[in-house]
Design a protein around this motif. Structure first.
Motif, mmCIF file in Angstrom:
data_model
loop_
_atom_site.group_PDB
_atom_site.id
_atom_site.type_symbol
_atom_site.label_atom_id
_atom_site.label_comp_id
_atom_site.label_asym_id
_atom_site.label_seq_id
_atom_site.Cartn_x
_atom_site.Cartn_y
_atom_site.Cartn_z
ATOM 1 N N ARG A 1 15.067 -16.945 40.337
ATOM 2 C CA ARG A 1 15.110 -18.337 39.874
ATOM 3 C C ARG A 1 14.316 -18.521 38.583
ATOM 4 N NH1 ARG A 1 18.932 -18.265 40.874
ATOM 5 N NH2 ARG A 1 19.740 -18.161 42.929
ATOM 6 N N VAL A 2 13.151 -17.886 38.492
ATOM 7 C CA VAL A 2 12.356 -17.967 37.259
ATOM 8 C C VAL A 2 13.158 -17.356 36.104
ATOM 9 C CG1 VAL A 2 10.297 -17.071 36.088
ATOM 10 C CG2 VAL A 2 10.107 -18.039 38.382
ATOM 11 N N PHE A 3 13.750 -16.204 36.330
ATOM 12 C CA PHE A 3 14.542 -15.537 35.300
ATOM 13 C C PHE A 3 15.753 -16.391 34.917
ATOM 14 C CE2 PHE A 3 17.409 -11.970 33.926
ATOM 15 C CZ PHE A 3 16.695 -11.651 32.782
ATOM 16 N N ASP A 4 16.446 -16.957 35.920
ATOM 17 C CA ASP A 4 17.608 -17.808 35.653
ATOM 18 C C ASP A 4 17.241 -18.985 34.751
ATOM 19 O OD1 ASP A 4 19.327 -16.298 37.216
ATOM 20 O OD2 ASP A 4 19.211 -17.616 38.962
ATOM 21 N N THR B 1 24.263 -16.861 31.748
ATOM 22 C CA THR B 1 25.164 -16.318 32.773
ATOM 23 C C THR B 1 25.467 -14.857 32.507
ATOM 24 O OG1 THR B 1 26.188 -18.477 33.106
ATOM 25 C CG2 THR B 1 27.426 -16.574 33.870
ATOM 26 N N ILE B 2 25.763 -14.533 31.260
ATOM 27 C CA ILE B 2 26.098 -13.153 30.900
ATOM 28 C C ILE B 2 24.918 -12.223 31.188
ATOM 29 C CG2 ILE B 2 26.613 -11.631 28.944
ATOM 30 C CD1 ILE B 2 28.280 -14.048 27.820
ATOM 31 N N VAL B 3 23.710 -12.703 30.928
ATOM 32 C CA VAL B 3 22.515 -11.872 31.109
ATOM 33 C C VAL B 3 22.103 -11.762 32.578
ATOM 34 C CG1 VAL B 3 20.037 -11.776 30.615
ATOM 35 C CG2 VAL B 3 21.638 -12.267 28.787
ATOM 36 N N THR B 4 22.213 -12.847 33.335
ATOM 37 C CA THR B 4 21.656 -12.858 34.691
ATOM 38 C C THR B 4 22.647 -12.543 35.809
ATOM 39 O OG1 THR B 4 21.984 -15.259 34.940
ATOM 40 C CG2 THR B 4 19.850 -14.500 34.062
ATOM 41 N N LEU B 5 23.945 -12.696 35.570
ATOM 42 C CA LEU B 5 24.907 -12.474 36.650
ATOM 43 C C LEU B 5 24.853 -11.062 37.232
ATOM 44 C CD1 LEU B 5 27.120 -13.640 38.440
ATOM 45 C CD2 LEU B 5 28.776 -12.899 36.739
ATOM 46 N N PRO B 6 24.787 -10.022 36.407
ATOM 47 C CA PRO B 6 24.708 -8.680 37.017
ATOM 48 C C PRO B 6 23.504 -8.525 37.958
ATOM 49 C CG PRO B 6 25.249 -8.495 34.703
ATOM 50 C CD PRO B 6 24.904 -9.941 34.954
ATOM 51 N N LEU B 7 22.365 -9.086 37.583
ATOM 52 C CA LEU B 7 21.184 -9.029 38.450
ATOM 53 C C LEU B 7 21.440 -9.761 39.762
ATOM 54 C CD1 LEU B 7 18.181 -8.342 38.926
ATOM 55 C CD2 LEU B 7 17.640 -10.523 37.832
ATOM 56 N N ASP B 8 22.051 -10.941 39.689
ATOM 57 C CA ASP B 8 22.345 -11.699 40.905
ATOM 58 C C ASP B 8 23.279 -10.933 41.838
ATOM 59 O OD1 ASP B 8 20.769 -13.852 40.216
ATOM 60 O OD2 ASP B 8 22.411 -15.044 39.403
ATOM 61 N N VAL B 9 24.294 -10.300 41.262
ATOM 62 C CA VAL B 9 25.253 -9.549 42.081
ATOM 63 C C VAL B 9 24.584 -8.348 42.736
ATOM 64 C CG1 VAL B 9 27.380 -8.171 42.021
ATOM 65 C CG2 VAL B 9 27.268 -10.337 40.787
ATOM 66 N N ASN C 1 33.219 -4.457 36.367
ATOM 67 C CA ASN C 1 33.996 -5.219 37.352
ATOM 68 C C ASN C 1 33.156 -5.588 38.567
ATOM 69 O OD1 ASN C 1 36.294 -5.131 35.757
ATOM 70 N ND2 ASN C 1 37.125 -3.326 36.777
ATOM 71 N N ALA C 2 32.349 -4.652 39.033
ATOM 72 C CA ALA C 2 31.548 -4.887 40.234
ATOM 73 C C ALA C 2 30.450 -5.923 39.999
ATOM 74 C CB ALA C 2 30.923 -3.577 40.710
ATOM 75 N N ASN C 3 29.914 -5.965 38.788
ATOM 76 C CA ASN C 3 28.760 -6.831 38.541
ATOM 77 C C ASN C 3 29.096 -8.130 37.827
ATOM 78 O OD1 ASN C 3 26.458 -5.320 39.664
ATOM 79 N ND2 ASN C 3 27.296 -3.746 38.337
ATOM 80 N N MET C 4 30.368 -8.357 37.564
ATOM 81 C CA MET C 4 30.761 -9.629 36.965
ATOM 82 C C MET C 4 31.627 -10.445 37.928
ATOM 83 S SD MET C 4 29.056 -9.651 34.238
ATOM 84 C CE MET C 4 29.626 -10.913 33.115
ATOM 85 N N MET C 5 31.529 -10.117 39.227
ATOM 86 C CA MET C 5 32.277 -10.868 40.238
ATOM 87 C C MET C 5 31.794 -12.317 40.244
ATOM 88 S SD MET C 5 32.528 -8.322 43.534
ATOM 89 C CE MET C 5 30.769 -8.293 43.778
ATOM 90 N N GLY C 6 32.716 -13.232 40.306
ATOM 91 C CA GLY C 6 32.359 -14.639 40.377
ATOM 92 C C GLY C 6 31.896 -15.219 39.058
ATOM 93 N N PHE C 7 32.263 -14.571 37.947
ATOM 94 C CA PHE C 7 31.785 -15.002 36.634
ATOM 95 C C PHE C 7 32.152 -16.457 36.333
ATOM 96 C CE2 PHE C 7 32.394 -15.583 32.057
ATOM 97 C CZ PHE C 7 31.116 -15.296 31.603
ATOM 98 N N GLU C 8 33.406 -16.825 36.559
ATOM 99 C CA GLU C 8 33.864 -18.170 36.198
ATOM 100 C C GLU C 8 33.110 -19.246 36.985
ATOM 101 O OE1 GLU C 8 35.906 -15.705 37.157
ATOM 102 O OE2 GLU C 8 37.072 -15.238 35.349
ATOM 103 N N ALA C 9 32.973 -19.031 38.290
ATOM 104 C CA ALA C 9 32.261 -20.016 39.117
ATOM 105 C C ALA C 9 30.797 -20.094 38.701
ATOM 106 C CB ALA C 9 32.372 -19.649 40.591
ATOM 107 N N HIS D 1 28.797 -23.374 37.069
ATOM 108 C CA HIS D 1 27.568 -23.866 37.705
ATOM 109 C C HIS D 1 26.393 -23.845 36.735
ATOM 110 C CE1 HIS D 1 24.254 -24.261 40.525
ATOM 111 N NE2 HIS D 1 23.745 -23.155 39.998
ATOM 112 N N VAL D 2 26.195 -22.726 36.059
ATOM 113 C CA VAL D 2 25.039 -22.578 35.165
ATOM 114 C C VAL D 2 25.151 -23.530 33.977
ATOM 115 C CG1 VAL D 2 23.850 -20.986 33.591
ATOM 116 C CG2 VAL D 2 24.474 -20.242 35.883
ATOM 117 N N CYS D 3 26.332 -23.621 33.385
ATOM 118 C CA CYS D 3 26.496 -24.516 32.237
ATOM 119 C C CYS D 3 26.258 -25.968 32.631
ATOM 120 C CB CYS D 3 27.881 -24.344 31.621
ATOM 121 S SG CYS D 3 28.040 -22.808 30.687
#
Length: 138
Positions: A14-17, A60-68, A103-111, A115-117
């Motif tokens: 959450r801090v990173f996000d 989103t581009i930076v943090t999504l892989p970490l979240d996944v 592909n594995a780490n960008m799952m759910g990118f659009e959603a 949300h983030v925007c």
């Protein structure tokens, strides 16, 4: 006990996000001002919203892989398998190379992007606009 299990990584995420959302939004605001947007160094609400949307996209581009990766390692732990985020990352790479890793780490990118925007606009720009509306500009 069990209630707080995994709370450290969740809090760190959450801090990173949020720090990346504000950081990138500030960078885009500064870039827009240097590019001639705004009047007397002050961006309009619409321009601030655009900067927040761009900042949310970059975040989103930076943090999504970490979240996944964290979500996958948490799922593995629930299944009784202890794996680290690094092991999860390496497994994805070994199974599919760079394309599989992407592909594995960008799952759910659009959603996640939507949300983030939206939340970045609300918290970064909307809260300031609302404050000015309620208490006047100072």
């Amino acid at each position: 006990g069990a209630l707080m299990k995994g709370s450290n990584i969740f809090a760190l995420k959450r801090v990173f996000d949020w720090s990346t959302r504000f950081y990138f939004s500030d960078i885009f605001e500064s870039t827009m001002k240097k590019s001639g947007f705004g009047v007397d160094g002050i961006l309009s609400p619409k321009e601030k919203i655009i900067a927040s949307l761009l900042g949310g996209t970059a975040s989103t581009i930076v943090t999504l892989p970490l979240d996944v990766i964290v979500a996958k390692s948490q799922d593995a732990k629930k299944a009784g398998v202890k794996v680290s985020a690094w092991e999860t990352f390496m497994k994805d790479y070994k199974e599919g190379g760079w394309k599989g890793l992407y592909n594995a780490n960008m799952m759910g990118f659009e959603a996640r992007l939507a949300h983030v925007c939206f939340t970045t606009v609300v918290m970064k720009t909307g809260s300031g606009i609302m404050y000015d509306f309620l208490f006047g500009k100072k």
